[in-house]
Design a protein around this motif. Structure first.
Motif, short mmCIF file in Angstrom:
data_model
loop_
_atom_site.label_atom_id
_atom_site.label_comp_id
_atom_site.label_asym_id
_atom_site.label_seq_id
_atom_site.Cartn_x
_atom_site.Cartn_y
_atom_site.Cartn_z
N GLY A 20 -7.65 -4.24 -18.11
CA GLY A 20 -7.12 -2.93 -18.48
C GLY A 20 -7.48 -1.85 -17.48
N VAL A 21 -7.66 -2.24 -16.22
CA VAL A 21 -8.02 -1.29 -15.17
C VAL A 21 -6.75 -0.87 -14.44
CG1 VAL A 21 -9.27 -0.95 -13.01
CG2 VAL A 21 -10.32 -2.25 -14.87
N GLN A 22 -6.53 0.42 -14.33
CA GLN A 22 -5.38 0.94 -13.61
C GLN A 22 -5.77 1.13 -12.15
OE1 GLN A 22 -2.31 1.35 -14.97
NE2 GLN A 22 -1.56 1.81 -12.92
N PRO A 23 -5.18 0.38 -11.22
CA PRO A 23 -5.58 0.52 -9.82
C PRO A 23 -5.00 1.78 -9.19
CG PRO A 23 -3.74 -0.99 -9.99
CD PRO A 23 -4.13 -0.62 -11.41
N PRO A 24 -5.65 2.31 -8.16
CA PRO A 24 -5.04 3.42 -7.42
C PRO A 24 -3.73 2.94 -6.79
CG PRO A 24 -6.93 2.53 -6.25
CD PRO A 24 -6.94 1.89 -7.59
N THR A 25 -2.76 3.81 -6.69
CA THR A 25 -1.46 3.38 -6.15
C THR A 25 -1.42 3.43 -4.63
OG1 THR A 25 -0.62 5.63 -6.39
CG2 THR A 25 -0.22 4.11 -8.22
N THR A 26 -2.32 4.17 -4.01
CA THR A 26 -2.33 4.28 -2.55
C THR A 26 -3.64 3.74 -1.98
OG1 THR A 26 -3.24 6.52 -2.64
CG2 THR A 26 -0.83 6.32 -2.64
N GLY A 27 -3.66 3.59 -0.65
CA GLY A 27 -4.88 3.12 0.02
C GLY A 27 -4.97 1.62 0.15
N ARG A 40 3.17 -4.83 -3.71
CA ARG A 40 4.25 -3.89 -3.94
C ARG A 40 5.02 -4.20 -5.22
NH1 ARG A 40 5.71 -4.30 2.34
NH2 ARG A 40 4.36 -2.60 3.13
N SER A 41 4.97 -5.46 -5.66
CA SER A 41 5.63 -5.81 -6.92
C SER A 41 4.98 -5.11 -8.10
CB SER A 41 5.58 -7.34 -7.13
OG SER A 41 4.24 -7.77 -7.42
N ALA A 42 3.74 -4.61 -7.90
CA ALA A 42 3.02 -3.85 -8.94
C ALA A 42 3.09 -2.35 -8.65
CB ALA A 42 1.58 -4.31 -9.03
N ALA A 43 4.04 -1.94 -7.80
CA ALA A 43 4.27 -0.53 -7.46
C ALA A 43 3.11 0.10 -6.70
CB ALA A 43 4.58 0.28 -8.72
N LEU A 44 2.37 -0.72 -5.95
CA LEU A 44 1.31 -0.19 -5.11
C LEU A 44 1.86 0.08 -3.71
CD1 LEU A 44 -1.61 -2.60 -6.13
CD2 LEU A 44 -0.96 -0.41 -7.14
#
Length: 255
Positions: A78-85, A98-102
Protein backbone atom coordinates in the motif's frame (compact mmCIF):
# COMPACT_ATOMS: atom_id res chain seq x y z
CA UNK A 1 18.34 -16.44 -43.93
CA UNK A 2 21.28 -15.58 -41.71
CA UNK A 3 24.02 -18.22 -41.34
CA UNK A 4 24.05 -17.61 -37.58
CA UNK A 5 22.48 -20.15 -35.21
CA UNK A 6 22.67 -18.69 -31.72
CA UNK A 7 22.30 -20.08 -28.22
CA UNK A 8 20.31 -17.61 -26.09
CA UNK A 9 20.77 -17.74 -22.32
CA UNK A 10 18.57 -15.02 -20.80
CA UNK A 11 15.81 -15.77 -18.25
CA UNK A 12 13.03 -17.83 -19.83
CA UNK A 13 10.55 -15.06 -20.64
CA UNK A 14 13.21 -12.73 -22.03
CA UNK A 15 14.79 -15.58 -23.96
CA UNK A 16 11.54 -16.35 -25.77
CA UNK A 17 10.99 -12.68 -26.66
CA UNK A 18 14.54 -12.35 -27.97
CA UNK A 19 14.20 -15.52 -30.04
CA UNK A 20 11.06 -14.14 -31.65
CA UNK A 21 12.77 -10.85 -32.53
CA UNK A 22 15.69 -12.72 -34.10
CA UNK A 23 13.37 -15.02 -36.05
CA UNK A 24 11.69 -12.02 -37.67
CA UNK A 25 15.14 -10.90 -38.82
CA UNK A 26 15.97 -14.35 -40.18
CA UNK A 27 18.35 -15.40 -37.40
CA UNK A 28 17.89 -18.91 -35.99
CA UNK A 29 18.29 -19.43 -32.25
CA UNK A 30 17.84 -21.89 -29.42
CA UNK A 31 16.90 -21.01 -25.84
CA UNK A 32 18.72 -22.38 -22.81
CA UNK A 33 17.98 -20.01 -19.89
CA UNK A 34 20.95 -19.73 -17.54
CA UNK A 35 19.40 -17.20 -15.15
CA UNK A 36 16.36 -18.16 -13.09
CA UNK A 37 14.78 -15.40 -11.02
CA UNK A 38 13.99 -16.34 -7.42
CA UNK A 39 12.19 -13.61 -5.40
CA UNK A 40 13.52 -13.06 -1.89
CA UNK A 41 11.34 -13.07 1.18
CA UNK A 42 10.87 -9.48 2.30
CA UNK A 43 11.88 -8.55 5.81
CA UNK A 44 11.56 -5.43 7.93
CA UNK A 45 14.53 -3.78 6.22
CA UNK A 46 12.96 -4.28 2.78
CA UNK A 47 9.73 -2.64 3.94
CA UNK A 48 11.67 0.27 5.45
CA UNK A 49 13.39 0.87 2.14
CA UNK A 50 10.13 0.63 0.21
CA UNK A 51 8.75 3.35 2.46
CA UNK A 52 11.96 5.39 2.06
CA UNK A 53 11.56 5.73 -1.72
CA UNK A 54 9.59 8.94 -1.22
CA UNK A 55 12.66 10.55 0.40
CA UNK A 56 15.02 9.64 -2.44
CA UNK A 57 16.14 12.02 -5.16
CA UNK A 58 16.79 9.13 -7.56
CA UNK A 59 15.56 5.53 -7.78
CA UNK A 60 17.57 3.32 -10.15
CA UNK A 61 15.96 0.04 -11.21
CA UNK A 62 18.50 -2.20 -12.90
CA UNK A 63 16.38 -4.91 -14.56
CA UNK A 64 12.90 -5.94 -15.64
CA UNK A 65 12.56 -8.51 -12.81
CA UNK A 66 13.48 -5.78 -10.33
CA UNK A 67 10.89 -3.45 -11.84
CA UNK A 68 8.12 -6.05 -11.84
CA UNK A 69 8.79 -7.18 -8.27
CA UNK A 70 9.07 -3.61 -7.05
CA UNK A 71 5.65 -2.69 -8.44
CA UNK A 72 4.14 -5.85 -6.92
CA UNK A 73 5.59 -5.14 -3.47
CA UNK A 74 4.56 -1.49 -3.54
CA UNK A 75 1.00 -2.49 -4.32
CA UNK A 76 0.93 -5.19 -1.64
CA UNK A 77 2.36 -2.80 0.95
CA UNK A 78 0.00 0.00 0.00
CA UNK A 79 2.95 2.32 -0.62
CA UNK A 80 2.45 5.06 -3.19
CA UNK A 81 5.75 5.56 -5.04
CA UNK A 82 6.96 8.99 -6.15
CA UNK A 83 6.08 9.54 -9.80
CA UNK A 84 9.37 11.21 -10.74
CA UNK A 85 13.06 10.52 -10.15
CA UNK A 86 13.10 7.05 -11.71
CA UNK A 87 16.03 5.82 -13.78
CA UNK A 88 16.82 2.59 -15.62
CA UNK A 89 19.71 1.28 -17.64
CA UNK A 90 17.53 0.17 -20.57
CA UNK A 91 14.29 0.97 -22.33
CA UNK A 92 12.66 -2.40 -21.58
CA UNK A 93 12.93 -1.87 -17.82
CA UNK A 94 11.69 1.70 -18.21
CA UNK A 95 8.60 0.40 -20.01
CA UNK A 96 7.67 -1.77 -17.00
CA UNK A 97 7.80 1.24 -14.68
CA UNK A 98 5.99 3.49 -17.14
CA UNK A 99 3.10 1.02 -17.15
CA UNK A 100 2.53 2.22 -13.55
CA UNK A 101 2.53 5.89 -14.69
CA UNK A 102 6.02 6.55 -13.35
CA UNK A 103 8.25 9.03 -15.16
CA UNK A 104 11.48 7.28 -16.12
CA UNK A 105 14.74 8.43 -17.68
CA UNK A 106 17.18 6.08 -19.41
CA UNK A 107 20.08 6.46 -21.84
CA UNK A 108 19.14 6.92 -25.49
CA UNK A 109 22.38 5.25 -26.56
CA UNK A 110 23.92 2.30 -24.73
CA UNK A 111 22.23 0.31 -22.01
CA UNK A 112 24.85 -0.22 -19.33
CA UNK A 113 25.90 1.40 -16.07
CA UNK A 114 28.39 3.69 -17.78
CA UNK A 115 25.72 5.13 -20.09
CA UNK A 116 23.38 5.70 -17.16
CA UNK A 117 26.06 7.47 -15.13
CA UNK A 118 26.59 9.86 -18.03
CA UNK A 119 22.87 10.73 -18.24
CA UNK A 120 22.39 14.47 -17.56
CA UNK A 121 19.06 13.88 -15.80
CA UNK A 122 20.72 11.58 -13.25
CA UNK A 123 23.55 14.03 -12.65
CA UNK A 124 20.98 16.76 -12.04
CA UNK A 125 18.97 14.57 -9.66
CA UNK A 126 21.96 13.84 -7.42
CA UNK A 127 23.41 17.36 -7.55
CA UNK A 128 21.85 18.56 -4.23
CA UNK A 129 24.06 18.00 -1.19
CA UNK A 130 23.18 14.76 0.59
CA UNK A 131 21.10 13.40 -2.30
CA UNK A 132 19.70 9.94 -1.58
CA UNK A 133 19.69 7.19 -4.18
CA UNK A 134 17.97 3.80 -4.01
CA UNK A 135 19.22 1.07 -6.34
CA UNK A 136 16.60 -1.64 -6.88
CA UNK A 137 18.25 -4.87 -8.02
CA UNK A 138 18.92 -8.56 -7.33
CA UNK A 139 21.10 -9.78 -4.50
CA UNK A 140 24.75 -9.00 -5.18
CA UNK A 141 25.99 -7.71 -8.49
CA UNK A 142 28.15 -4.97 -9.85
CA UNK A 143 29.02 -2.12 -7.47
CA UNK A 144 30.08 0.44 -10.09
CA UNK A 145 26.87 2.47 -9.87
CA UNK A 146 27.03 2.85 -6.10
CA UNK A 147 30.74 3.61 -6.12
CA UNK A 148 30.47 6.32 -8.78
CA UNK A 149 27.39 7.88 -7.20
CA UNK A 150 29.05 7.94 -3.79
CA UNK A 151 32.08 9.64 -5.35
CA UNK A 152 29.69 12.40 -6.47
CA UNK A 153 28.38 12.87 -2.92
CA UNK A 154 25.22 10.77 -3.04
CA UNK A 155 24.08 8.47 -0.24
CA UNK A 156 23.27 5.08 -1.79
CA UNK A 157 21.13 2.21 -0.48
CA UNK A 158 20.11 -1.08 -2.10
CA UNK A 159 16.67 -2.66 -2.29
CA UNK A 160 17.43 -6.25 -3.32
CA UNK A 161 14.35 -8.18 -4.42
CA UNK A 162 15.53 -11.41 -6.05
CA UNK A 163 18.36 -13.87 -6.58
CA UNK A 164 19.66 -15.10 -9.94
CA UNK A 165 20.16 -18.86 -9.94
CA UNK A 166 21.46 -21.35 -12.49
CA UNK A 167 18.62 -23.74 -13.42
CA UNK A 168 19.31 -27.45 -12.96
CA UNK A 169 20.44 -29.12 -16.20
CA UNK A 170 21.94 -32.59 -16.79
CA UNK A 171 25.71 -32.81 -17.09
CA UNK A 172 26.89 -32.36 -20.66
CA UNK A 173 23.64 -30.76 -21.81
CA UNK A 174 25.26 -27.56 -23.07
CA UNK A 175 27.67 -29.28 -25.45
CA UNK A 176 24.97 -31.71 -26.53
CA UNK A 177 22.65 -28.82 -27.45
CA UNK A 178 25.39 -27.02 -29.36
CA UNK A 179 26.27 -30.11 -31.38
CA UNK A 180 22.74 -31.41 -31.94
CA UNK A 181 21.47 -28.06 -33.23
CA UNK A 182 24.74 -27.07 -34.95
CA UNK A 183 24.86 -23.79 -33.04
CA UNK A 184 27.68 -21.47 -34.06
CA UNK A 185 27.35 -18.57 -31.61
CA UNK A 186 26.55 -17.91 -27.95
CA UNK A 187 24.82 -14.94 -26.32
CA UNK A 188 25.07 -13.83 -22.68
CA UNK A 189 23.38 -10.75 -21.25
CA UNK A 190 25.46 -10.18 -18.11
CA UNK A 191 28.59 -11.11 -16.22
CA UNK A 192 26.62 -13.54 -14.11
CA UNK A 193 25.18 -15.13 -17.25
CA UNK A 194 28.75 -15.70 -18.42
CA UNK A 195 29.68 -17.26 -15.08
CA UNK A 196 26.70 -19.62 -15.33
CA UNK A 197 27.67 -20.52 -18.90
CA UNK A 198 31.12 -21.54 -17.70
CA UNK A 199 29.64 -23.42 -14.75
CA UNK A 200 27.27 -25.39 -16.96
CA UNK A 201 29.97 -26.10 -19.55
CA UNK A 202 32.26 -27.50 -16.84
CA UNK A 203 34.91 -29.70 -18.51
CA UNK A 204 33.55 -28.74 -21.94
CA UNK A 205 34.39 -25.05 -21.45
CA UNK A 206 37.57 -25.09 -23.60
CA UNK A 207 35.49 -26.30 -26.56
CA UNK A 208 32.58 -23.96 -25.82
CA UNK A 209 35.00 -21.05 -25.51
CA UNK A 210 36.01 -21.43 -29.17
CA UNK A 211 32.58 -20.32 -30.35
CA UNK A 212 31.88 -16.62 -31.00
CA UNK A 213 30.40 -15.09 -27.86
CA UNK A 214 28.12 -12.04 -28.03
CA UNK A 215 28.20 -9.92 -24.85
CA UNK A 216 26.44 -6.68 -23.83
CA UNK A 217 29.30 -4.43 -22.73
CA UNK A 218 33.06 -3.85 -22.64
CA UNK A 219 33.12 -5.02 -19.02
CA UNK A 220 31.60 -8.42 -19.84
CA UNK A 221 33.79 -8.65 -22.95
CA UNK A 222 36.87 -8.22 -20.75
CA UNK A 223 35.53 -10.83 -18.33
CA UNK A 224 34.90 -13.27 -21.19
CA UNK A 225 38.38 -12.88 -22.65
CA UNK A 226 39.91 -13.38 -19.20
CA UNK A 227 37.91 -16.62 -18.93
CA UNK A 228 39.36 -17.89 -22.21
CA UNK A 229 36.65 -17.00 -24.74
CA UNK A 230 38.46 -16.76 -28.06
CA UNK A 231 36.03 -14.70 -30.18
CA UNK A 232 34.18 -12.04 -28.19
CA UNK A 233 31.76 -9.62 -29.85
CA UNK A 234 30.75 -6.56 -27.79
CA UNK A 235 27.19 -5.64 -28.77
CA UNK A 236 27.41 -2.34 -26.88
CA UNK A 237 23.99 -3.00 -25.39
CA UNK A 238 21.74 -5.78 -24.13
CA UNK A 239 18.71 -5.05 -26.31
CA UNK A 240 17.53 -7.21 -29.20
CA UNK A 241 18.40 -4.40 -31.58
CA UNK A 242 21.97 -4.19 -30.28
CA UNK A 243 22.42 -7.96 -30.59
CA UNK A 244 20.96 -8.03 -34.09
CA UNK A 245 23.23 -5.20 -35.24
CA UNK A 246 26.27 -7.04 -33.86
CA UNK A 247 25.20 -10.28 -35.53
CA UNK A 248 24.69 -8.55 -38.87
CA UNK A 249 28.17 -6.99 -38.83
CA UNK A 250 29.87 -10.23 -37.77
CA UNK A 251 30.82 -13.07 -40.09
CA UNK A 252 29.54 -16.48 -38.98
CA UNK A 253 32.09 -19.30 -38.64
CA UNK A 254 32.44 -21.61 -41.63
CA UNK A 255 30.27 -24.69 -41.26
Amino acid sequence: MSPWRLLLTRPEEDCAALAQSLEVAGVASSCLPLLAIEPVQLGAEHHQRLAALAQCQAMIVVSKPAARLLLEHLQQAGVQPPTTGWFTVGEATAAVLRSAALKVSCPAQGDDSEALLALPALRQAIAPAGARVMIVRGVGGRELLAERLAEQGASVDYLELYRRCLPAYPAGMLMHRIQAERLNGLVVSSGQGLEHLQQLAAADWPRVARLPLFVPSPRVAEQARAAGAQQVVDCRGASAAALLAAVQRSAAPAS
